[in-house]
Design an enzyme around this catalytic site. Structure first.
Site, PDB file in Angstrom:
ATOM      1  N   LYS A  86      75.592  96.459   8.351  1.00 51.38           N
ATOM      2  CA  LYS A  86      76.179  95.195   7.915  1.00 51.38           C
ATOM      3  C   LYS A  86      77.430  94.953   8.732  1.00 51.38           C
ATOM      4  CE  LYS A  86      75.329  92.320   4.357  1.00 51.38           C
ATOM      5  NZ  LYS A  86      74.012  92.153   3.714  1.00 51.38           N
ATOM      6  N   GLY A 185      77.039  82.058  -9.526  1.00 54.50           N
ATOM      7  CA  GLY A 185      77.039  81.672  -8.117  1.00 54.50           C
ATOM      8  C   GLY A 185      75.936  80.676  -7.828  1.00 54.50           C
ATOM      9  N   GLY A 187      75.558  79.234  -4.636  1.00 46.39           N
ATOM     10  CA  GLY A 187      75.601  79.090  -3.178  1.00 46.39           C
ATOM     11  C   GLY A 187      74.205  78.996  -2.589  1.00 46.39           C
ATOM     12  N   VAL A 189      71.732  81.095  -2.067  1.00 45.43           N
ATOM     13  CA  VAL A 189      70.610  81.661  -2.823  1.00 45.43           C
ATOM     14  C   VAL A 189      70.619  81.159  -4.274  1.00 45.43           C
ATOM     15  CG1 VAL A 189      69.527  83.779  -3.674  1.00 45.43           C
ATOM     16  CG2 VAL A 189      70.477  83.711  -1.360  1.00 45.43           C
TER      17      VAL A 189
HETATM   18  N1  PHE Z   1      71.914  88.986   4.456  1.00 47.35           N
HETATM   19  C1  PHE Z   1      70.566  88.968   3.970  1.00 47.35           C
HETATM   20  C2  PHE Z   1      70.265  90.286   3.249  1.00 47.35           C
HETATM   21  O1  PHE Z   1      71.153  91.011   2.910  1.00 47.35           O
HETATM   22  C3  PHE Z   1      69.560  88.619   5.047  1.00 47.35           C
HETATM   23  C4  PHE Z   1      69.467  89.565   6.212  1.00 47.35           C
HETATM   24  C5  PHE Z   1      68.577  90.630   6.170  1.00 47.35           C
HETATM   25  C6  PHE Z   1      70.239  89.395   7.356  1.00 47.35           C
HETATM   26  C7  PHE Z   1      68.430  91.493   7.259  1.00 47.35           C
HETATM   27  C8  PHE Z   1      70.098  90.274   8.444  1.00 47.35           C
HETATM   28  C9  PHE Z   1      69.199  91.321   8.389  1.00 47.35           C
HETATM   29  O2  PHE Z   1      69.157  90.623   2.924  1.00 47.35           O
END
Ligand code: PHE
Length: 369
Positions: A86, A185, A187, A189
């Site tokens: 991340k 939330g 947003g 989603v």
């Molecule tokens: N951020 C989203 C998630 O946590 C989508 C995502 C998945 C972005 C995989 C990048 C890689 O699932």
């Protein structure tokens, strides 16, 4: 924050077994980003890029580390050969976001595919398009730009499938009609989820820290709004976290008046003990990284791995089956659902790590000659 004013990066990495943390900085734009690579046993690491204001570097690091770990577990529950990572971009009110995103994109490109990314909290398709000007390793730009499209509507579709399966297990029927859902939330989603739930006949109450956004939804969908702090006490069948993480914790669990916790947010539990607290209160918890994994199928599945639409669509529906499996095993063993999901993911990651340890290194086939 642990360790006072010190970051204690290695200590924090050792706690959860992170492989790599990359700090990126640009003097001109003030761009500051932390890319956390948790585990690549299952494949090169993928995870969204979050853009948010953090009170401190410690908070940003903590968020990146915890979210990256969640991505490893998320991928372990899918058929995608990808590891968890991340990135957090530390926003600031006077910064030029577009410039920061581009500079950040160059750092992503330098990692040569070891890390790849997509949207997350605070980054929509337009932001992803900025990153995509600088790197091949980003997915989630709009379909108009030839990209995969936004992952959020699809994440919501998977969460919806998960909510229906959870309703079925608790109430003996998956139908949301006459069921009530409290959305924390509204947003990317949460908003999509609100539309689907209202269309399916559920009674929906919602809240958002952004009051303007909240009232837009209230006007359009006829949602009842409550104050963000009041959502916890609101009586409902499903409490659905769709904002930032950690909202299900020691303080809030005792205030919940729900039978189910099921939503799209990452890292919903403050700590592992919260899984036990929910279990003790008889609240069914849909493990976050299982119920919200459909978005990853857009980014890493359709975008990165070239999965077909049919494949990706099937994966979202299958979220219901994955949850049923977890619920059955949790009931049979009288253990929290969060713990069961972790154990299964950890088994898969450990198996992949073992086979990788036995594989010949690149030098064995002359790659370093
Ligand atoms: N951020 C989203 C998630 O946590 C989508 C995502 C998945 C972005 C995989 C990048 C890689 O699932």
């Amino acid at each position: 924050m642990k360790g006072g004013s010190q970051l204690n990066v290695f200590e924090r990495m050792a706690e959860f077994g992170h492989e790599q943390v990359i700090f990126c900085h640009d003097q001109g734009s003030g761009m500051r980003a932390i890319i956390a690579v948790h585990n690549t046993a299952l494949g090169p690491a993928r995870g969204g890029t979050r853009y948010a204001n953090y009170a401190s570097e410690e908070d940003a690091l903590e968020d990146a580390l915890r979210l990256a770990r969640g991505m490893t577990y998320k991928f372990a529950w899918t058929d995608m050969p990808r590891g968890g990572a991340k990135a957090v971009l530390m926003g600031s009110p006077d910064a030029d976001k577009a410039v920061q995103l581009r500079v950040y994109g160059r750092h992503v490109e330098l990692l040569a595919g070891r890390f790849g990314t997509g949207p997350d909290y605070g980054t929509g398709p337009a932001d992803i398009a900025e990153i995509a000007r600088e790197t091949r390793f980003v997915w989630g730009t709009g379909e108009d730009l030839g990209g995969t499209g936004d992952s959020s509507p699809f994440t919501a579709e998977g969460v919806m499938a998960g909510i229906l399966a959870s309703l079925d297990v608790v109430f003996g029927s998956p139908h949301p009609r006459a069921r009530s859902v409290a959305l924390q939330g509204l947003g990317a989603v949460g908003g999509e989820l609100a539309e689907r739930l209202v269309a399916a006949g559920a009674t929906v109450v919602g809240c958002d820290v952004d009051e303007r956004r909240a009232s837009r939804f209230a006007d359009r969908l006829g949602l009842t709004l409550v104050a963000p702090e009041a959502i916890y006490e609101h009586p409902c069948d499903v409490f659905s976290p769709n904002a930032r993480g950690g909202t299900i914790n020691q303080q809030t669990i005792r205030r919940l008046r729900t039978r189910i916790v099921a939503g799209g947010a990452n890292n919903q539990l403050g700590e592992p003990a919260d899984g036990h607290r929910l279990h003790a209160r008889g609240i069914l918890y849909a493990p976050d990284y299982v119920i919200n994994s459909a978005g990853a199928y857009i980014i890493a599945g359709r975008g990165d791995l070239g999965y077909s639409d049919a494949h990706v669509r099937h994966a979202a529906i299958a979220i219901g089956d994955a949850l049923r499996l977890i619920y059955r095993r949790a009931a049979a063993e009288d253990r929290p659902t969060a713990e069961i999901a972790d154990v299964i993911a950890e088994e898969r990651i450990a198996a992949a790590a073992r086979s990788r340890a036995l594989a010949p290194g690149p030098a064995a086939n002359g790659a370093h000659a």
